[in-house]
Motif scaffolding. Structure first.
Motif, PDB file in Angstrom:
ATOM      1  N   GLU A  64     119.170  45.737  84.628  1.00  0.00           N
ATOM      2  CA  GLU A  64     119.687  46.804  83.785  1.00  0.00           C
ATOM      3  C   GLU A  64     118.551  47.690  83.293  1.00  0.00           C
ATOM      4  N   ASN A  65     118.878  48.937  83.009  1.00  0.00           N
ATOM      5  CA  ASN A  65     117.875  49.842  82.447  1.00  0.00           C
ATOM      6  C   ASN A  65     118.065  50.023  80.935  1.00  0.00           C
ATOM      7  N   ASN A  66     119.310  49.897  80.507  1.00  0.00           N
ATOM      8  CA  ASN A  66     119.612  50.037  79.075  1.00  0.00           C
ATOM      9  C   ASN A  66     120.059  48.700  78.520  1.00  0.00           C
ATOM     10  N   TYR A  67     119.385  48.257  77.469  1.00  0.00           N
ATOM     11  CA  TYR A  67     119.715  46.957  76.899  1.00  0.00           C
ATOM     12  C   TYR A  67     119.074  46.830  75.524  1.00  0.00           C
ATOM     13  N   TYR A  68     119.412  45.730  74.838  1.00  0.00           N
ATOM     14  CA  TYR A  68     118.850  45.424  73.534  1.00  0.00           C
ATOM     15  C   TYR A  68     118.195  44.045  73.609  1.00  0.00           C
ATOM     16  N   LEU A  69     117.185  43.870  72.793  1.00  0.00           N
ATOM     17  CA  LEU A  69     116.533  42.568  72.664  1.00  0.00           C
ATOM     18  C   LEU A  69     116.494  42.184  71.194  1.00  0.00           C
ATOM     19  N   PHE A  70     116.620  40.899  70.938  1.00  0.00           N
ATOM     20  CA  PHE A  70     116.717  40.413  69.563  1.00  0.00           C
ATOM     21  C   PHE A  70     115.844  39.170  69.381  1.00  0.00           C
ATOM     22  N   TRP A  71     115.393  38.996  68.154  1.00  0.00           N
ATOM     23  CA  TRP A  71     114.866  37.704  67.716  1.00  0.00           C
ATOM     24  C   TRP A  71     115.742  37.219  66.558  1.00  0.00           C
TER      25      TRP A  71
ATOM     26  N   GLN B 105     121.835  28.763  58.401  1.00  0.00           N
ATOM     27  CA  GLN B 105     122.498  29.721  59.274  1.00  0.00           C
ATOM     28  C   GLN B 105     121.503  30.524  60.108  1.00  0.00           C
ATOM     29  N   MET B 106     121.894  30.851  61.310  1.00  0.00           N
ATOM     30  CA  MET B 106     121.118  31.723  62.193  1.00  0.00           C
ATOM     31  C   MET B 106     121.195  33.155  61.665  1.00  0.00           C
ATOM     32  N   ILE B 107     120.049  33.787  61.541  1.00  0.00           N
ATOM     33  CA  ILE B 107     120.027  35.165  61.040  1.00  0.00           C
ATOM     34  C   ILE B 107     119.192  36.050  61.968  1.00  0.00           C
ATOM     35  N   LEU B 108     119.537  37.312  62.003  1.00  0.00           N
ATOM     36  CA  LEU B 108     118.806  38.271  62.818  1.00  0.00           C
ATOM     37  C   LEU B 108     117.493  38.636  62.138  1.00  0.00           C
ATOM     38  N   VAL B 109     116.411  38.572  62.891  1.00  0.00           N
ATOM     39  CA  VAL B 109     115.081  38.927  62.367  1.00  0.00           C
ATOM     40  C   VAL B 109     114.754  40.377  62.704  1.00  0.00           C
ATOM     41  N   ILE B 110     114.949  40.725  63.968  1.00  0.00           N
ATOM     42  CA  ILE B 110     114.510  42.041  64.414  1.00  0.00           C
ATOM     43  C   ILE B 110     115.187  42.368  65.732  1.00  0.00           C
ATOM     44  N   ARG B 111     115.404  43.647  66.004  1.00  0.00           N
ATOM     45  CA  ARG B 111     115.971  44.039  67.291  1.00  0.00           C
ATOM     46  C   ARG B 111     115.246  45.266  67.825  1.00  0.00           C
ATOM     47  N   GLN B 112     115.312  45.373  69.150  1.00  0.00           N
ATOM     48  CA  GLN B 112     114.620  46.454  69.862  1.00  0.00           C
ATOM     49  C   GLN B 112     115.586  47.055  70.877  1.00  0.00           C
ATOM     50  N   GLU B 113     115.657  48.368  70.899  1.00  0.00           N
ATOM     51  CA  GLU B 113     116.443  49.035  71.928  1.00  0.00           C
ATOM     52  C   GLU B 113     115.519  49.431  73.066  1.00  0.00           C
ATOM     53  N   ALA B 114     115.920  49.130  74.272  1.00  0.00           N
ATOM     54  CA  ALA B 114     115.010  49.271  75.412  1.00  0.00           C
ATOM     55  C   ALA B 114     114.565  50.706  75.647  1.00  0.00           C
ATOM     56  N   TYR B 115     115.379  51.677  75.258  1.00  0.00           N
ATOM     57  CA  TYR B 115     115.015  53.067  75.517  1.00  0.00           C
ATOM     58  C   TYR B 115     113.988  53.585  74.511  1.00  0.00           C
TER      59      TYR B 115
ATOM     60  N   MET C 244     113.644  27.430  63.903  1.00  0.00           N
ATOM     61  CA  MET C 244     113.772  27.699  65.347  1.00  0.00           C
ATOM     62  C   MET C 244     113.917  29.207  65.511  1.00  0.00           C
ATOM     63  N   TYR C 245     113.220  29.745  66.496  1.00  0.00           N
ATOM     64  CA  TYR C 245     113.316  31.169  66.781  1.00  0.00           C
ATOM     65  C   TYR C 245     113.861  31.348  68.194  1.00  0.00           C
ATOM     66  N   PHE C 246     114.908  32.163  68.283  1.00  0.00           N
ATOM     67  CA  PHE C 246     115.542  32.418  69.568  1.00  0.00           C
ATOM     68  C   PHE C 246     115.379  33.879  69.936  1.00  0.00           C
ATOM     69  N   CYS C 247     114.992  34.104  71.164  1.00  0.00           N
ATOM     70  CA  CYS C 247     114.966  35.434  71.753  1.00  0.00           C
ATOM     71  C   CYS C 247     116.309  35.631  72.464  1.00  0.00           C
ATOM     72  N   ALA C 248     116.871  36.841  72.397  1.00  0.00           N
ATOM     73  CA  ALA C 248     118.172  37.081  73.023  1.00  0.00           C
ATOM     74  C   ALA C 248     118.215  38.469  73.637  1.00  0.00           C
ATOM     75  N   PHE C 249     119.029  38.587  74.669  1.00  0.00           N
ATOM     76  CA  PHE C 249     119.184  39.832  75.443  1.00  0.00           C
ATOM     77  C   PHE C 249     120.643  40.250  75.428  1.00  0.00           C
ATOM     78  N   ARG C 250     120.873  41.552  75.327  1.00  0.00           N
ATOM     79  CA  ARG C 250     122.238  42.060  75.480  1.00  0.00           C
ATOM     80  C   ARG C 250     122.193  43.332  76.303  1.00  0.00           C
ATOM     81  N   ALA C 251     122.942  43.348  77.368  1.00  0.00           N
ATOM     82  CA  ALA C 251     123.052  44.576  78.156  1.00  0.00           C
ATOM     83  C   ALA C 251     123.815  45.623  77.353  1.00  0.00           C
ATOM     84  N   TYR C 252     123.612  46.865  77.706  1.00  0.00           N
ATOM     85  CA  TYR C 252     124.152  47.962  76.899  1.00  0.00           C
ATOM     86  C   TYR C 252     125.671  47.993  76.898  1.00  0.00           C
TER      87      TYR C 252
END
Lengths: 111, 114
Positions: B29-36, B44-54, B89-97
């Motif tokens: 994919e060319n467009n996606y998001y990444l998360f920690w 509880q699992m909480i969002l630390v930070i996110r990055q948009e690929a563009y 625990m820290y999880f890296c995650a990917f989401r396509a656009y």
């Protein structure tokens, strides 16, 4: 703040039982998800739902089913529990194209 | 199919020091998001930070920043001035656009020592 509530933190059941895990969210989110979390495997998606009565299989749906009769509630059902379904189960919800919010998790033991 | 790899099962750092957690991913994919995401012990699992690929600029949230290298498909998390409460625990995650599904890595257990 978004609240995702899972009905039990700890649950112990016996093999062959039908098990229900409940999840409720209070933010009118369209999407709801069920994951299982195992050491060394991370989180794996079991099922997700993008609307009431709509569902889609995730990566590991075998042995599970789901129900979403109301927008705020998403249930995970183990039709006939087996010991290999002992795990931590996490529910999450999100609006479309927004980050997911997680519940506290249910640690399920199948004896 | 997309995959996310976290090659460090466990890491430790002393309080006030800086630590970097690694994450690589594979996608066509060319467009996606990444998360920690952060999962403290029994919490509880909480969002630390996110990055948009563009976006070329690396995302930053207070003491947390990322080093996003799109060509290398690398997305590392830097925690500055580590605190005891960063133990998790820290999880890296990917989401396509075009989807709301997340793909997670296997996680890195971070211990912060006094």
């Amino acid at each position: 703040d978004v609240k995702v509530t899972q009905s039990s933190r700890y649950l112990v059941k016996r093999t062959g039982e039908k098990v229900f895990l409940e999840c409720v969210q209070d933010m009118d989110h369209e999407n709801m998800f069920w994951y299982r979390q195992d050491p060394g495997l991370g989180l794996r998606l079991i099922y997700f739902s993008y609307d009431v009565k709509m569902k889609e299989k995730g990566d590991i749906p075998e042995g599970y089913s789901v129900s979403r009769e109301k927008k705020e509630r998403f249930s995970l059902i183990l039709e006939s529990a087996s010991t290999n379904q002992t795990s931590m189960y996490l529910c999450a919800s999100s609006s479309t194209n927004q980050p997911q919010h997680f519940g506290d998790g249910t640690r399920l033991s199948i004896l | 199919a997309q995959t996310v790899t976290q090659s460090q099962p466990e890491m430790s750092v002393q309080e006030a020091e800086t630590v970097t957690l690694s994450c690589t991913y594979d996608t066509s994919e060319n467009n996606y998001y990444l998360f920690w995401y952060k999962q403290p012990p029994s919490r509880q699992m909480i969002l630390v930070i996110r990055q948009e690929a563009y976006k070329q600029q690396n995302a930053t949230e207070n003491r947390f920043s990322v080093n996003f290298q799109k060509a290398a498909k690398s997305f590392s998390l830097k925690i500055s001035d580590s605190q005891l409460g960063d133990t998790a625990m820290y999880f890296c995650a990917f989401r396509a656009y075009n989807t709301d599904k997340l793909i997670f890595g296997t996680g890195t257990r971070l211990q912060v020592f006094p």
